[in-house]
Design an enzyme around this catalytic site. Structure first.
Site, PDB file in Angstrom:
ATOM      1  N   GLU A  41       0.871  -1.164   0.000  1.00  0.00           N
ATOM      2  CA  GLU A  41       0.000   0.000   0.000  1.00  0.00           C
ATOM      3  C   GLU A  41       0.916   1.223   0.000  1.00  0.00           C
ATOM      4  OE1 GLU A  41      -2.290   0.806   3.522  1.00  0.00           O
ATOM      5  OE2 GLU A  41      -3.520   2.302   2.497  1.00  0.00           O
ATOM      6  N   ARG A 265       5.999 -12.786   9.008  1.00  0.00           N
ATOM      7  CA  ARG A 265       6.721 -11.574   8.654  1.00  0.00           C
ATOM      8  C   ARG A 265       8.020 -11.501   9.432  1.00  0.00           C
ATOM      9  NH1 ARG A 265       2.582  -7.383   9.770  1.00  0.00           N
ATOM     10  NH2 ARG A 265       3.978  -6.180   8.479  1.00  0.00           N
ATOM     11  N   LYS A 275       4.804   0.331  10.282  1.00  0.00           N
ATOM     12  CA  LYS A 275       4.763   1.559   9.506  1.00  0.00           C
ATOM     13  C   LYS A 275       4.300   2.730  10.367  1.00  0.00           C
ATOM     14  CE  LYS A 275       3.894   0.530   4.706  1.00  0.00           C
ATOM     15  NZ  LYS A 275       2.858   0.315   3.692  1.00  0.00           N
TER      16      LYS A 275
END
Length: 562
Positions: A41, A265, A275
Site C-alpha cells: 500500500e 513476517r 509503519k
RNA sequence: UGGCUCAUGGUGUAACGGUAGCACUACAGAUUUUGGUUCUGUCUGUUAAGGUUCGAAUCCUUAUGAGCCAACCA
C-alpha cells in the site's frame, strides 16, 4: 526444466511455499505457470520486512521461470500518496528486481464495481444503512455470534438502486456501506457480513475525483490477484483469517482461482518495524526522515551503506516459515560485512586524533608509500599514501599504563604504522590537566613496509594519517535504534526506548587525501574502524561519511570484560 | 470464555516414520602488516504427558505456551 527443479531440490531444502509451488507444477496446475505479486500500500516507505517479501515473491518468479508484478494496493485514498509510490518503485529496483508489470488496484475500480454489482445480483451482497457503531455492535464477539442487520434482506432491485446511488454520490460519507451476505454467526469474524464498499469523498492520487466509493481490502485484493491471474498470492500471517473470504469472493464471482498463502513476517531486534511507528519517528522528528540511516527502511539502509546484495542475502538466510520470529541484528550485520569485506576499498581515517611527532624524521619531508586497496581482492590494485614527520593516530591506540592484553602503543612498546614504519614512543607530552596531547616517537628507517630488514615484530599495526596531508571530514556513527531488544516486551512507549547514542557525529575526523574525492555509492573500509559510505550531505569542501557497520572487534570484547 | 495458526540450541532454519543437520551468536585455538579476513574446534536443542509403531522431532490425544481475528485500514 523438471530436471532443473530436481537438481535444485537436491541442493537446498525447500521452504513450504516452494513445496506447494513444486507440487502445483508437478500436477500441471495453471500449465505449470508461476505468477506472484508484491502488493504494497503506498502509504509509507518500504522497510527490511518488505525486502523479505520482495525477495520471496520476485525470487520465486525467477526460480520457477515465472513472473512477478508490482501492484500498488491503493484502495484507501486518504492515506496514500504518489511520493510513496515513487519511493517504493525505486526501492524495488534498487534491490535488483524489475517488475514484469506495474499495476494499481485503482486500475481495477471499474471492474471491481462490476464485481460488486454481480454479487448484488446473485443475492450475495446488500446495502446497509446502519451506522459504524451499529454494525460493530451487530458483529458480536469472538465468543458470541453476531445478529443480522435489519437491512440484510433488501431486494436485489433495491440494493442495485441504492448501490448505484452510493456510486453517484447521492449519500453522505459514512451513511451506507455495501456488505457481503455471508454468515453473522461464523466463528471467523471476518466472515460476518464484511463491508465491501464504503463512501469516501476523497481525492485519490490516481483516479482523482472520479469515485466516491472505494472497495475495502477484501473486495480488492483477491479480485486484483484474480484479474492478474496470479497463481500464488503470498502474504503475511495476519491475513490468514481473510483467506476464507478471499476464496468466498473468488468462488461467488466465479473468477480466476488465485490462492493465498501466508508466511511469518520479519521481525528484527533493537528496532521497530511497524509503519505506524516509523511514520511517527519521521513526523515527530526523532529521525531526519524516512531515509535516516538509523531507520530499518530500505532507503535508510541504502543511505547507511547497506548493499542490495547484502539485503538479498539476509532475506534468504532468515528463511520462510509460519513461525513468529525475531531475527538477531547480528545476522544482518554479518551479511553486510560479508559483502563489504569483498568490495570495500581500504583506507585510513582517524576519528579521535592524537598527534604523533616522529622526532628522527626530517622536517618537511614527504614520502609516498604504496598500500593495497583491498587485500581480499587482488584486482583492486594499490595507491599511494603520504607519510611525514607529523601524524594523527587514534587516541585509543595509546595507553600510558596499559593492561596486559593491550597490544598497541605504550611507553616502550613498539607499533607498526600500517604500510609505513615501526615506531616507538619516547616521550609523552601532556597538558596542564594531565591529558596526553602529543607523542614524541622515533621510527626505524629499515622497517619500511615491504622492505623490512629490522627484524622487529610489533604486536599491533595502527592506522594513521599524515597531519600535513589530512583532509577534514565529518563522520556519522550509527548504532541500534532501540536500547532494548524487543520493544513489544517492554511496557514503556517505544519512543522512551530509543537509544540516545544511535547517532554520534564526529565533526572533525582526519581522512587520508584519497577520501576527499568520493562518489555517492562508494563503499570504504576505514581500516580497523568499520565500513563507511559517503553521505548525500557531502560537499566538495567537506566530505561526510556514514558508518554502515563496525568491524568485528575482538579487542573491544576483551576491554569490556576488563 | 469461540475460531484459526504455530511450537526443534541464545537466534533463525532443515530433517516429510529410520544417524537431530546448517547458518548466525558465544567461547577457544591457528594464520594475519586491520585485535579485520580466513581456517579449525567447543558449548548449547526436539514445550510436557500419554498413545500408535520394531522405530516418533515427524502420526494421534490431551495439556501448556505464543500469535492472529470483533476499522467503513491494509
Amino acid at each position: 526444466m523438471t530436471t532443473d527443479i530436481k537438481e535444485t531440490t537436491e541442493k537446498a531444502p525447500l521452504n513450504f511455499i516452494e513445496e506447494i509451488i513444486e507440487k502445483d507444477i508437478a500436477e500441471g496446475k495453471h500449465d505449470g505457470r508461476v505468477h506472484t505479486r508484491f502488493p504494497p500500500e503506498p502509504n509509507g516507505y518500504l522497510h527490511i520486512g518488505h525486502a523479505k517479501s520482495i525477495c520471496l515473491n520476485f525470487g520465486l518468479a525467477q526460480k520457477y521461470g515465472g513472473k512477478c508484478n508490482l501492484r500498488f494496493d491503493d484502495t484507501n485514498p486518504v492515506t496514500e500518496d504518489t511520493e510513496y509510490v515513487d519511493s517504493i518503485l525505486g526501492d524495488v529496483r534498487w534491490l535488483g528486481f524489475e517488475p514484469d508489470n506495474i499495476f494499481y488496484a485503482s486500475d481495477y475500480f471499474d471492474k471491481l464495481y462490476e464485481f460488486a454489482v454481480d454479487l448484488i445480483k446473485k443475492g450475495k451482497a446488500y446495502v446497509d444503512d446502519s451506522t459504524p457503531d451499529e454494525i460493530a455492535a451487530m458483529k458480536g464477539t469472538p465468543t458470541r455470534p453476531g445478529t443480522d442487520s435489519p437491512y440484510r434482506n433488501r431486494s436485489v432491485e433495491e440494493n442495485l438502486d441504492l448501490f448505484t446511488k452510493m456510486k453517484n454520490g447521492e449519500f453522505k460519507e459514512g451513511s451506507r456501506v455495501l456488505r457481503a451476505k455471508i454468515d453473522m454467526a461464523s466463528p471467523n469474524m471476518i466472515m460476518r457480513d464484511p463491508v465491501l464498499y464504503r463512501i469516501k469523498f476523497a481525492h485519490h492520487h490516481r483516479t482523482g475525483d472520479k469515485w466516491c466509493i472505494y472497495p475495502l481490502y477484501d473486495m480488492a485484493h483477491g479480485q486484483s490477484d484474480s484479474i492478474e491471474k496470479i497463481t500464488h498470492s503470498i502474504c503475511t500471517l495476519e491475513f490468514m483469517p481473510h483467506r476464507e473470504l478471499y476464496d468466498w469472493c473468488i468462488d461467488n464471482l466465479e473468477i480466476f482461482p488465485s490462492k493465498q498463502y501466508e508466511f511469518a513476517r520479519l521481525n528484527l531486534n533493537y528496532t521497530v518495524m511497524s509503519k505506524r511507528k516509523l511514520k511517527q519517528l519521521v513526523e515527530e522528528k526523532y529521525v531526519s526522515g524516512w531515509d535516516d540511516p538509523r531507520m530499518p527502511t530500505i532507503s535508510g539502509m541504502r543511505r547507511r551503506g547497506y548493499t542490495a546484495a547484502a539485503i538479498r542475502n539476509f532475506a534468504t538466510r532468515v528463511g520462510i516459515a509460519k513461525r513468529e520470529n525475531v531475527i538477531d541484528l547480528s545476522l544482518l550485520e554479518f551479511c553486510v560485512r560479508e559483502d563489504l569485506n569483498k568490495i570495500a576499498t581500504r583506507s585510513m581515517a582517524v576519528l579521535d586524533p592524537l598527534k604523533v611527532v616522529i622526532t628522527n624524521y626530517p622536517e618537511g619531508q614527504t614520502e609516498w608509500l604504496e598500500t593495497e586497496n583491498n587485500p581480499e581482492d587482488p584486482e583492486s590494485g594499490t595507491r599511494k599514501l603520504p607519510f611525514g614527520r607529523e601524524l594523527w593516530i587514534e587516541q585509543d591506540d595509546f595507553m600510558e599504563n596499559p593492561p596486559k592484553k593491550f597490544f598497541r602503543l605504550s611507553p616502550g612498546q613498539l607499533g607498526r604504522l600500517k604500510s609505513a614504519y615501526i615506531i616507538q614512543v619516547d616521550e609523552v607530552v601532556k597538558d596542564a590537566s594531565g591529558e596526553v596531547t602529543e607523542l614524541h616517537c622515533t621510527y626505524f628507517p629499515e622497517s619500511k613496509s615491504g622492505e623490512d630488514t629490522s627484524g622487529l615484530k610489533p604486536k599491533a599495526t595502527l592506522h594513521w594519517v599524515s597531519a600535513e596531508h589530512a583532509v577534514a571530514g565529518e563522520v556519522r556513527l550509527y548504532d541500534r535504534l532501540l536500547m532494548v531488544e524487543n520493544a513489544a516486551d517492554d511496557p514503556r512507549d517505544f519512543k522512551e526506548l530509543l537509544n540516545p547514542d544511535s547517532l554520534v557525529v564526529v565533526k572533525n575526523a582526519w581522512l587520508e587525501p584519497s577520501l576527499a574525492d568520493v562518489t555517492p555509492n562508494d563503499h570504504f573500509q576505514f581500516i580497523r574502524l568499520g565500513y563507511f559510505t559517503p553521505d548525500a550531505d557531502t560537499k566538495p569542501e567537506k566530505p561526510v561519511f556514514n558508518r554502515t557497520v563496525t568491524l568485528r572487534d575482538a579487542w573491544a570484547k576483551i576491554a569490556k570484560k576488563g
